[in-house]
Structure formats: structure tokens, C-alpha cells
Design an enzyme around this catalytic site. Structure first.
Site, PDB file in Angstrom:
ATOM      1  N   ASP A 155     -20.224  13.337 -15.014  1.00  0.00           N
ATOM      2  CA  ASP A 155     -21.647  13.075 -14.775  1.00  0.00           C
ATOM      3  C   ASP A 155     -21.871  12.214 -13.535  1.00  0.00           C
ATOM      4  OD1 ASP A 155     -20.668  10.672 -15.691  1.00  0.00           O
ATOM      5  OD2 ASP A 155     -22.062  10.482 -17.378  1.00  0.00           O
ATOM      6  N   CYS A 206       0.832  -1.211   0.000  1.00  0.00           N
ATOM      7  CA  CYS A 206       0.000   0.000   0.000  1.00  0.00           C
ATOM      8  C   CYS A 206       0.865   1.260   0.000  1.00  0.00           C
ATOM      9  CB  CYS A 206      -0.931   0.006   1.208  1.00  0.00           C
ATOM     10  SG  CYS A 206      -2.080  -1.388   1.251  1.00  0.00           S
TER      11      CYS A 206
END
EC number: 1.11.1.27
Length: 224
Positions: free
Chosen positions: A140, A47
Site C-alpha cells: 500500500d 558499507c
């Protein structure tokens, strides 16, 4: 996994605590493209390399009007402390800020809602942690792409940037990007565009690959 998003689904307008304070997701995105990406745990090796690379590439995403936000089941306090390690890994000043916020999802509510949990990877309490998920949303607020990697395999953020460039190009132009495409390479003319219309749409030229079938569907044009 319960929950989850399908292509074309609208992003849920969730509220969350993050390293930049409390946000409402749609307000955070505004009119931008957005990348929401989860990781299993803070203070873990893979990570750290992933978010380090994401931080390095943040200017490239920003200049393409893309907002980035990370998520894991760790606390804001852990995110801030871990950010120092990420910056140090990148050879930079070990400060508590990254070019993007990280969501605190200790409750796992968002991870469940978005289908981000990896049942094969568990924390010290035996609870599942978040997988390596990437969601890309358009202006959108609808999902344009999703990627799901297991905890053991780090993602390629250069590939995620390449995908963003392709998504933005193909949202504006009637083209598709072929295998291994890179920004600046030739693109494919969509098969539903008639030949005469294609000539008008792509003044740089349309080049057709001859095939044994005789079908003229492999049509290339320089990137518009």
C-alpha cells in the site's frame, strides 16, 4: 533532522537517478513490498560489507515479493564502480551490477526529505552524509518499519529479512511475533481475540501460559 517519515506515512513518489536509470518510486515498487536503505558513502568498509550481505540475501527478499533499493550521496558512476568491489568482496565476478539499484542523491534532496542525514558524520566539504536508515514499505506504499543506525555500526540484514517475514505474516494473520522469533516458531494470539474465536481461527491449538496475575494474555499458537 528535518524531514522524515512516521509509521503509516505514505512513501513520497520521488523521481531519482539510479544505477538502472531514472525511476519514479511508486512505479518501481509496483504492488511489491519495498526496502529503501541508505548508507554513508561508497568505497567505505562498513558499507561494503552491508551491501555485500544485502546482495547475498537478495534472492530471499525477492521470493517474498520484496524490492530493494539503496541510496547514498554518491554519483551513479561511483555506485557502478563500487559495485565491482562489493561483488569482489562477495567472492563473485567484479561486475557493475548488483541485485538492486542504488540511488544517486548527490544533492541530498531525498536525504533531507526522508530525514536520513547524520549530523555527526560529514564529508570532505563538511557536509553531513546519510546515516544507515532502513524503511520498509508495504504494497500500500505505507511505512511499516524504520530503523536508524549511526555510521559506525553496520546493520544486520538477516534481522531485516526476519522482520519482513514477521511483517508479512502479521499483515495476513491475526497474530504477533514474540521476542527472538524466527520463521517457523510459535506466534502470539492477539489479546483482543476472544477465546472461542481464537479456537476457530487457530485449529492447531491455542496454548495459554499461566501467570500469577491470573490474566490469560500469554497465548501461543503454532505459526499459521
Amino acid at each position: 533532522m528535518p524531514g522524515g517519515l512516521l509509521l503509516g506515512d505514505e512513501a513520497p513518489n520521488f523521481e531519482a537517478n539510479t544505477t538502472i536509470g531514472r525511476i519514479r518510486f511508486h512505479d518501481f515498487l509496483g504492488d511489491s513490498w519495498g526496502i529503501l536503505f541508505s548508507h554513508p558513502r561508497d568505497f567505505t568498509p562498513v558499507c561494503t560489507t552491508e551491501l555485500g550481505r544485502a546482495a547475498k540475501l537478495a534472492p530471499e527478499f525477492a521470493k517474498r515479493n520484496v524490492k530493494m533499493i539503496a541510496l547514498s550521496i554518491d554519483s551513479v558512476e561511483d555506485h557502478l564502480a563500487w559495485s565491482k568491489d562489493i561483488n569482489a568482496y562477495n567472492g563473485e565476478e567484479p561486475k557493475e551490477t548488483l541485485p538492486f539499484p542504488i540511488i544517486d542523491d548527490k544533492s541530498r534532496d531525498l536525504a533531507i526529505q526522508l530525514g536520513m542525514l547524520d549530523p555527526a558524520e560529514k564529508d570532505e566539504q563538511g557536509m553531513p552524509v546519510t546515516a544507515r536508515v532502513v524503511f520498509i514499505f508495504g504494497p500500500d506504499k505505507k511505512l511499516k518499519l524504520s530503523i536508524l543506525y549511526p555510521a559506525t555500526t553496520g546493520r544486520n540484514f538477516d534481522e531485516i529479512l526476519r522482520v519482513i517475514i514477521s511483517l508479512q505474516l502479521t499483515a495476513e494473520k491475526r497474530v504477533a511475533t514474540p521476542v527472538d522469533w524466527k520463521n517457523g516458531d510459535s506466534v502470539m494470539v492477539l489479546p483482543n481475540i476472544p477465546e472461542e474465536e481464537a479456537k476457530k481461527l487457530f485449529p492447531k491449538g491455542v496454548f495459554t501460559k499461566e501467570l500469577p496475575s491470573g490474566k490469560k494474555y500469554l497465548r501461543y499458537t503454532p505459526q499459521p
